[in-house]
Design an enzyme around this catalytic site. Structure first.
Site, PDB file in Angstrom:
ATOM      1  N   ARG A   1       0.871  -1.284   0.044  1.00  0.00           N
ATOM      2  CA  ARG A   1      -0.141   0.223   0.310  1.00  0.00           C
ATOM      3  C   ARG A   1       0.917   1.220   0.126  1.00  0.00           C
ATOM      4  O   ARG A   1       1.870   1.426   0.944  1.00  0.00           O
ATOM      5  CB  ARG A   1      -0.835  -0.011   1.361  1.00  0.00           C
ATOM      6  CG  ARG A   1      -1.941  -1.186   1.332  1.00  0.00           C
ATOM      7  CD  ARG A   1      -2.575  -1.223   2.473  1.00  0.00           C
ATOM      8  NE  ARG A   1      -3.466  -2.451   2.209  1.00  0.00           N
ATOM      9  CZ  ARG A   1      -4.735  -2.604   2.378  1.00  0.00           C
ATOM     10  NH1 ARG A   1      -5.473  -1.431   2.580  1.00  0.00           N
ATOM     11  NH2 ARG A   1      -5.657  -3.622   2.321  1.00  0.00           N
TER      12      ARG A   1
ATOM     13  N   SER B   1     -23.006 -14.033  11.097  1.00  0.00           N
ATOM     14  CA  SER B   1     -22.261 -12.687  10.300  1.00  0.00           C
ATOM     15  C   SER B   1     -22.469 -13.059   9.024  1.00  0.00           C
ATOM     16  O   SER B   1     -21.930 -14.002   8.316  1.00  0.00           O
ATOM     17  CB  SER B   1     -20.801 -12.618  10.842  1.00  0.00           C
ATOM     18  OG  SER B   1     -20.033 -11.864  10.251  1.00  0.00           O
TER      19      SER B   1
ATOM     20  N   SER C   1     -19.553  -1.366   1.189  1.00  0.00           N
ATOM     21  CA  SER C   1     -18.769  -0.616   0.568  1.00  0.00           C
ATOM     22  C   SER C   1     -17.656  -0.805  -0.877  1.00  0.00           C
ATOM     23  O   SER C   1     -17.479  -0.010  -1.469  1.00  0.00           O
ATOM     24  CB  SER C   1     -17.886   0.080   1.564  1.00  0.00           C
ATOM     25  OG  SER C   1     -16.735  -0.578   1.739  1.00  0.00           O
TER      26      SER C   1
ATOM     27  N   HIS D   1     -22.217   3.205   5.477  1.00  0.00           N
ATOM     28  CA  HIS D   1     -21.821   3.751   4.375  1.00  0.00           C
ATOM     29  C   HIS D   1     -23.221   4.412   3.874  1.00  0.00           C
ATOM     30  O   HIS D   1     -23.580   4.751   2.816  1.00  0.00           O
ATOM     31  CB  HIS D   1     -21.412   2.690   3.268  1.00  0.00           C
ATOM     32  CG  HIS D   1     -19.841   2.514   3.470  1.00  0.00           C
ATOM     33  ND1 HIS D   1     -18.930   3.507   2.997  1.00  0.00           N
ATOM     34  CD2 HIS D   1     -19.352   1.500   4.223  1.00  0.00           C
ATOM     35  CE1 HIS D   1     -17.768   2.612   3.394  1.00  0.00           C
ATOM     36  NE2 HIS D   1     -17.982   1.833   4.079  1.00  0.00           N
TER      37      HIS D   1
ATOM     38  N   THR E   1     -21.024   5.823  11.437  1.00  0.00           N
ATOM     39  CA  THR E   1     -19.828   6.429  11.851  1.00  0.00           C
ATOM     40  C   THR E   1     -20.112   8.026  11.649  1.00  0.00           C
ATOM     41  O   THR E   1     -21.007   8.281  10.660  1.00  0.00           O
ATOM     42  CB  THR E   1     -18.794   6.041  10.699  1.00  0.00           C
ATOM     43  OG1 THR E   1     -17.485   6.847  10.980  1.00  0.00           O
ATOM     44  CG2 THR E   1     -19.187   6.378   9.186  1.00  0.00           C
TER      45      THR E   1
ATOM     46  N   LYS F   1     -17.744   9.686   7.575  1.00  0.00           N
ATOM     47  CA  LYS F   1     -18.159   9.231   6.371  1.00  0.00           C
ATOM     48  C   LYS F   1     -18.840  10.490   5.717  1.00  0.00           C
ATOM     49  O   LYS F   1     -18.558  11.416   5.704  1.00  0.00           O
ATOM     50  CB  LYS F   1     -18.369   7.922   5.822  1.00  0.00           C
ATOM     51  CG  LYS F   1     -16.924   7.005   5.934  1.00  0.00           C
ATOM     52  CD  LYS F   1     -17.345   5.455   6.051  1.00  0.00           C
ATOM     53  CE  LYS F   1     -15.913   4.980   6.250  1.00  0.00           C
ATOM     54  NZ  LYS F   1     -15.955   3.363   6.626  1.00  0.00           N
TER      55      LYS F   1
ATOM     56  N   THR G   1     -10.005   7.770  25.775  1.00  0.00           N
ATOM     57  CA  THR G   1     -10.345   9.323  26.172  1.00  0.00           C
ATOM     58  C   THR G   1     -11.273   9.555  25.063  1.00  0.00           C
ATOM     59  O   THR G   1     -11.704   8.979  24.051  1.00  0.00           O
ATOM     60  CB  THR G   1      -8.940   9.901  25.543  1.00  0.00           C
ATOM     61  OG1 THR G   1      -8.243   9.571  26.606  1.00  0.00           O
ATOM     62  CG2 THR G   1      -9.432  11.544  25.734  1.00  0.00           C
TER      63      THR G   1
HETATM   64  C1  LIG Z   1     -15.192   2.734   7.200  1.00  0.00           C
HETATM   65  C2  LIG Z   1     -16.178   1.331   7.925  1.00  0.00           C
HETATM   66  C3  LIG Z   1     -16.395   1.069   9.327  1.00  0.00           C
HETATM   67  C4  LIG Z   1     -15.270   1.886  10.411  1.00  0.00           C
HETATM   68  O1  LIG Z   1     -15.702   3.311  10.417  1.00  0.00           O
HETATM   69  P1  LIG Z   1     -14.798   4.351  10.930  1.00  0.00           P
HETATM   70  O2  LIG Z   1     -15.495   5.365  11.747  1.00  0.00           O
HETATM   71  O3  LIG Z   1     -13.975   4.592   9.691  1.00  0.00           O
HETATM   72  O4  LIG Z   1     -13.605   3.863  11.894  1.00  0.00           O
HETATM   73  C5  LIG Z   1     -17.262   0.301   9.955  1.00  0.00           C
HETATM   74  N1  LIG Z   1     -18.006  -0.240   9.077  1.00  0.00           N
HETATM   75  C6  LIG Z   1     -17.793  -0.345   7.636  1.00  0.00           C
HETATM   76  C7  LIG Z   1     -18.748  -1.137   6.704  1.00  0.00           C
HETATM   77  C8  LIG Z   1     -16.858   0.643   6.876  1.00  0.00           C
HETATM   78  O5  LIG Z   1     -16.900   0.562   5.735  1.00  0.00           O
END
Ligand SMILES: *Cc1c(COP(=O)(O)O)cnc(C)c1O
Length: 404
Positions: free
Chosen positions: A21, A136, A188, A216, A244, A247, A277
């Protein structure tokens, strides 16, 4: 002992198979997204980012920037501790209320990232619930897989997006088990979407809990950006929704939402929540502002959908193979790790187009791809430029031969 020799042996193997990478060093330019300044010597100084997960450009939204600046000026930089020891700021509580409302749930719980939220919540549920079995989806994200592994409970993998296989696997479990069905709404890498209604019905039939990763989809789908579960009117029937703030909401952080008791349970037992934290208050303020904005504003989602459709149509016209899916993610299939990297390098160096090659282990070998995520801030001229570049390259690199 030459430890570097040990490290380098494995790194060399990775380089040989084309899976090493290389990160692009960028400087995002607020006010100019998706443009960024490149700090790599062999690239144009300004590039257009085509693979950002800041899907709606909320990371540069004036309201979000102002909220963060205002909170830093008022509260300072850090949270000051773990949530338990002096770190719970007023902004965290406001953000959790915003998130609970977003997903039509009683409560929400913040984490430092989406990865941590999946890891912590799944490992806590799986390890603490009596006779837990986690079912899962085969293509679940690494953060869920790690959480399940850490739970050390029984696990069953069901075929990707296949409710019938899930049904069979649930039926085979003893009745005394606590069953947890873990899956995502938008996957994703292929950009495909789960059959949520069917999965929920199968889970309900077997008395199983549902754990949904909407990472996503939050901000992107549903009338208020509550994700696919909101769009389909299914949020009430999902036990736990995870998301999240990093994103579509454009900031950073992760969360789970569900009942009061569920969130209190994870708050009280999850190591990944307790011993770290808390997010900076300014991050929480910015995220809350972003969520609140996308609850009522649809212009970003609308424009984004238009640009996605436009790029998709153009790729089809010029015969570039891309996966057809109902989401905002456009995977262009190259199916070779070395060619994928070469294509990305040329796009960046010669055209100022930044798209990160997606190789193993993120996707299976032989399915290497370039993953485009058009946003509301990509102009029609940006799309023209990308299509022109891909047309030229597709001929020049003889990639066509490698693509089925
Ligand atoms: C990016 C991602 C996460 C993690 O989220 P972050 O806030 O970036 O740590 C969890 N699940 C999926 C499906 C993701 O693509």
């Amino acid at each position: 002992m030459d430890f570097d020799k040990l490290f380098n042996a494995q790194l060399d193997a990775l380089k040989k198979e084309g899976n090493y990478r290389i990160f692009a060093e960028l400087e995002r330019q607020a006010g100019a997204f998706p443009k960024a300044r490149s700090h790599d010597a062999d690239c144009p100084e300004q590039v257009t980012v085509w693979c950002s997960n800041d899907y709606l450009g909320m990371g540069q939204h004036p309201k979000v920037i102002a909220a963060m600046q205002e909170a830093v000026a008022r509260c300072g930089c850090g949270a000051g501790g773990t949530r338990n020891i002096s770190g719970t700021n007023h902004q965290h509580k406001l953000l959790e209320a915003e998130l609970a409302d977003l997903h039509h749930k009683e409560a929400a719980l913040l984490f430092t990232s989406g990865y941590v939220s999946n890891w912590a919540a799944l490992s806590t549920l799986g390890s603490r619930l009596p006779d837990a079995v986690i079912l899962s989806d085969a293509l679940n994200h690494a953060s869920m897989i790690e959480g399940i592994r850490h739970a050390r409970c029984n696990k069953v993998i069901w075929k990707h997006n296949d409710p019938e296989d899930l049904d069979r696997k649930l039926a085979a479990l003893p009745s005394n088990t606590t069953k947890i069905v873990a899956f995502e709404s938008v996957y994703s890498m292929d950009g495909d979407v789960c059959p949520m209604q069917e999965i929920v019905e199968v889970a309900e039939k077997h008395g199983a809990m549902t754990y949904l990763d909407e990472v996503h989809a939050v901000g992107m789908y549903g009338p208020r950006g509550g994700g696919l579960s909101e769009e389909l009117g299914l949020a009430d029937r999902i036990t736990l929704i995870e998301g999240t703030l990093g994103k579509a909401f454009g900031v950073v952080g992760g969360y789970v939402t569900g009942s009061e008791a569920l969130c209190d349970f994870i708050r009280s037992f999850a190591s990944g929540f307790i011993f770290t934290t808390a997010l900076p208050p300014a991050v929480a303020a910015a995220a809350q502002t972003s969520i609140a904005h996308l609850k009522t504003s649809d212009v970003e989602r609308k424009r984004q959908k238009e640009q996605v459709a436009k790029l998709r149509r153009r790729l089809t016209q010029i015969g570039i193979p891309h996966l057809d899916n109902p989401s905002h993610i456009i995977p262009v299939m190259v199916k070779d790790p070395v060619k994928c990297r070469q294509l990305a390098d040329i796009l960046m160096q010669d055209y100022g187009i930044y798209v990160q090659p997606i190789n193993y282990p993120t996707v299976p070998k032989g399915t290497e791809r370039l993953r485009f995520t058009p946003g509301p801030l990509h102009s029609d001229a940006d799309i023209d430029h990308l299509v022109m570049a891909l047309t030229t390259l597709w001929k020049r690199c003889a990639v066509a031969h490698a693509v089925a």
